[in-house]
Design an enzyme around this catalytic site. Sequence first.
Site, PDB file in Angstrom:
ATOM      1  N   ASN A 145     -28.764  33.966  27.427  1.00  0.00           N
ATOM      2  CA  ASN A 145     -28.565  34.290  26.013  1.00  0.00           C
ATOM      3  C   ASN A 145     -29.303  35.599  25.741  1.00  0.00           C
ATOM      4  O   ASN A 145     -30.520  35.614  25.638  1.00  0.00           O
ATOM      5  CB  ASN A 145     -29.133  33.150  25.146  1.00  0.00           C
ATOM      6  CG  ASN A 145     -29.109  33.486  23.670  1.00  0.00           C
ATOM      7  OD1 ASN A 145     -28.449  34.429  23.246  1.00  0.00           O
ATOM      8  ND2 ASN A 145     -29.840  32.704  22.873  1.00  0.00           N
ATOM      9  N   TRP A 146     -28.533  36.667  25.644  1.00  0.00           N
ATOM     10  CA  TRP A 146     -29.154  37.992  25.494  1.00  0.00           C
ATOM     11  C   TRP A 146     -29.661  38.223  24.068  1.00  0.00           C
ATOM     12  O   TRP A 146     -30.354  39.211  23.818  1.00  0.00           O
ATOM     13  CB  TRP A 146     -28.167  39.089  25.862  1.00  0.00           C
ATOM     14  CG  TRP A 146     -27.764  39.110  27.316  1.00  0.00           C
ATOM     15  CD1 TRP A 146     -28.127  38.209  28.292  1.00  0.00           C
ATOM     16  CD2 TRP A 146     -26.931  40.076  27.954  1.00  0.00           C
ATOM     17  NE1 TRP A 146     -27.557  38.565  29.496  1.00  0.00           N
ATOM     18  CE2 TRP A 146     -26.817  39.714  29.314  1.00  0.00           C
ATOM     19  CE3 TRP A 146     -26.258  41.220  27.510  1.00  0.00           C
ATOM     20  CZ2 TRP A 146     -26.063  40.446  30.229  1.00  0.00           C
ATOM     21  CZ3 TRP A 146     -25.511  41.957  28.420  1.00  0.00           C
ATOM     22  CH2 TRP A 146     -25.419  41.574  29.761  1.00  0.00           C
ATOM     23  N   LYS A 147     -29.261  37.366  23.151  1.00  0.00           N
ATOM     24  CA  LYS A 147     -29.615  37.526  21.718  1.00  0.00           C
ATOM     25  C   LYS A 147     -29.241  38.940  21.255  1.00  0.00           C
ATOM     26  O   LYS A 147     -28.286  39.511  21.767  1.00  0.00           O
ATOM     27  CB  LYS A 147     -31.098  37.225  21.497  1.00  0.00           C
ATOM     28  CG  LYS A 147     -31.537  35.923  22.153  1.00  0.00           C
ATOM     29  CD  LYS A 147     -32.848  35.444  21.640  1.00  0.00           C
ATOM     30  CE  LYS A 147     -33.343  34.316  22.517  1.00  0.00           C
ATOM     31  NZ  LYS A 147     -34.430  33.563  21.914  1.00  0.00           N
TER      32      LYS A 147
ATOM     33  N   HIS B 170     -27.818  27.177  18.047  1.00  0.00           N
ATOM     34  CA  HIS B 170     -29.110  27.699  18.526  1.00  0.00           C
ATOM     35  C   HIS B 170     -30.127  27.607  17.387  1.00  0.00           C
ATOM     36  O   HIS B 170     -29.792  27.819  16.217  1.00  0.00           O
ATOM     37  CB  HIS B 170     -28.941  29.148  18.991  1.00  0.00           C
ATOM     38  CG  HIS B 170     -30.126  29.655  19.736  1.00  0.00           C
ATOM     39  ND1 HIS B 170     -31.273  30.075  19.098  1.00  0.00           N
ATOM     40  CD2 HIS B 170     -30.361  29.773  21.068  1.00  0.00           C
ATOM     41  CE1 HIS B 170     -32.157  30.449  20.024  1.00  0.00           C
ATOM     42  NE2 HIS B 170     -31.633  30.268  21.224  1.00  0.00           N
TER      43      HIS B 170
ATOM     44  N   GLU C 279     -32.294  29.556  16.370  1.00  0.00           N
ATOM     45  CA  GLU C 279     -32.411  30.767  15.530  1.00  0.00           C
ATOM     46  C   GLU C 279     -31.315  30.778  14.475  1.00  0.00           C
ATOM     47  O   GLU C 279     -31.535  31.235  13.348  1.00  0.00           O
ATOM     48  CB  GLU C 279     -32.378  32.025  16.423  1.00  0.00           C
ATOM     49  CG  GLU C 279     -33.690  32.187  17.177  1.00  0.00           C
ATOM     50  CD  GLU C 279     -33.590  32.907  18.505  1.00  0.00           C
ATOM     51  OE1 GLU C 279     -32.587  33.605  18.755  1.00  0.00           O
ATOM     52  OE2 GLU C 279     -34.529  32.761  19.320  1.00  0.00           O
TER      53      GLU C 279
ATOM     54  N   GLU D 100     -33.539  22.474  23.713  1.00  0.00           N
ATOM     55  CA  GLU D 100     -34.400  23.637  23.519  1.00  0.00           C
ATOM     56  C   GLU D 100     -35.448  23.339  22.452  1.00  0.00           C
ATOM     57  O   GLU D 100     -35.181  23.519  21.252  1.00  0.00           O
ATOM     58  CB  GLU D 100     -33.566  24.835  23.061  1.00  0.00           C
ATOM     59  CG  GLU D 100     -32.529  25.297  24.053  1.00  0.00           C
ATOM     60  CD  GLU D 100     -32.251  26.795  23.909  1.00  0.00           C
ATOM     61  OE1 GLU D 100     -32.339  27.482  24.914  1.00  0.00           O
ATOM     62  OE2 GLU D 100     -31.994  27.258  22.794  1.00  0.00           O
TER      63      GLU D 100
ATOM     64  N   GLY E  89     -39.049  31.596  23.373  1.00  0.00           N
ATOM     65  CA  GLY E  89     -39.617  32.935  23.219  1.00  0.00           C
ATOM     66  C   GLY E  89     -41.128  32.949  23.042  1.00  0.00           C
ATOM     67  O   GLY E  89     -41.705  33.960  22.674  1.00  0.00           O
TER      68      GLY E  89
ATOM     69  N   SER F  57     -38.532  29.440  27.300  1.00  0.00           N
ATOM     70  CA  SER F  57     -39.469  30.160  28.163  1.00  0.00           C
ATOM     71  C   SER F  57     -39.316  29.825  29.646  1.00  0.00           C
ATOM     72  O   SER F  57     -40.309  29.731  30.371  1.00  0.00           O
ATOM     73  CB  SER F  57     -40.908  29.930  27.691  1.00  0.00           C
ATOM     74  OG  SER F  57     -41.069  30.433  26.364  1.00  0.00           O
TER      75      SER F  57
ATOM     76  N   GLY G 227     -33.323  32.829  27.696  1.00  0.00           N
ATOM     77  CA  GLY G 227     -33.352  33.959  26.773  1.00  0.00           C
ATOM     78  C   GLY G 227     -33.942  35.177  27.447  1.00  0.00           C
ATOM     79  O   GLY G 227     -33.298  35.869  28.233  1.00  0.00           O
ATOM     80  N   GLY G 228     -35.232  35.438  27.153  1.00  0.00           N
ATOM     81  CA  GLY G 228     -35.901  36.654  27.625  1.00  0.00           C
ATOM     82  C   GLY G 228     -35.681  36.968  29.102  1.00  0.00           C
ATOM     83  O   GLY G 228     -35.369  38.117  29.464  1.00  0.00           O
TER      84      GLY G 228
END
Length: 254
Positions: free
Chosen positions: A9-11, A94, A96, A166, A172, A211, A232-233
């Site tokens: 997930n590149w956001k 998600h 977010e 999640e 993150g 993470s 993610g990251g």
Amino acid sequence: MRQPFVAGNWKMNGSRDSAGQLLEALVRDFQPNGAEMVVCPPFVYLADAMRTLRGSAIKLGAQNVSAEESGAFTGEVAATMLQDFDCSYVIVGHSERRQLFGEDDENVARKFMAATRLGIRPILCVGETLEQRDAGETETVVRRQLDAVLEAAGVHAFVDAVVAYEPVWAIGTGQTATPDQAQAMHEAIRTRVGEADGTIGDRLRIVYGGSVKAGNAAELFAMPDIDGGLIGGASLDAENFLDICQSAEKAGAN
Ligand code: PEP
């Protein structure tokens, strides 16, 4: 036997250039060995991504989809539009989106159904906040999020879906759930879906997100109900993401 699954997930990160470079590195270095790899770039890079991924084993996903089919919904992107760009998957629910954009369980269920109607596989995210965990509400919250979709879409809609557990406090933050904490929730999710249909529950891929890095992926993916990760990251770096994917493949082979 469930095929290991790893999605990035590149956001809202990167640029057209950096997205192109990342995809080219993934296409060059990914050697499929049992795991399914998906990348979810921002909408505006889907066209480039579709072209770069053509002929590779890496699949394309989107980060969101409208619950509506078409019409006067400024700024929204319909499932049919994702289909135009060969999206096999879409992330729905998600945290977010839930927290920052006010998506509620009903909204998430409608998005899930908008995707499955067109054969786009949803990656349904569920998870509790730190306050909810501290209050002992983790299972209740996750069950509520899951039930909203199960009741609206029916258990058969989960045949091609992936569920991502999640925990919000792990996203993150660098604070990963322990393998035992994650396993407990994955087992609870599988049990819940299994109550509706045992076969679908057994076959459902449930991945962990929060993470995950190259250094902690193997111990998470070694747990019996963890079938891979939503990353993610660490998915913004080709080497890390490929390492994580290899950990999923190894865990799947064991
Ligand atoms: C995510 O955004 O779904 C996620 C899990 O992020 P990170 O890996 O950066 O915690």
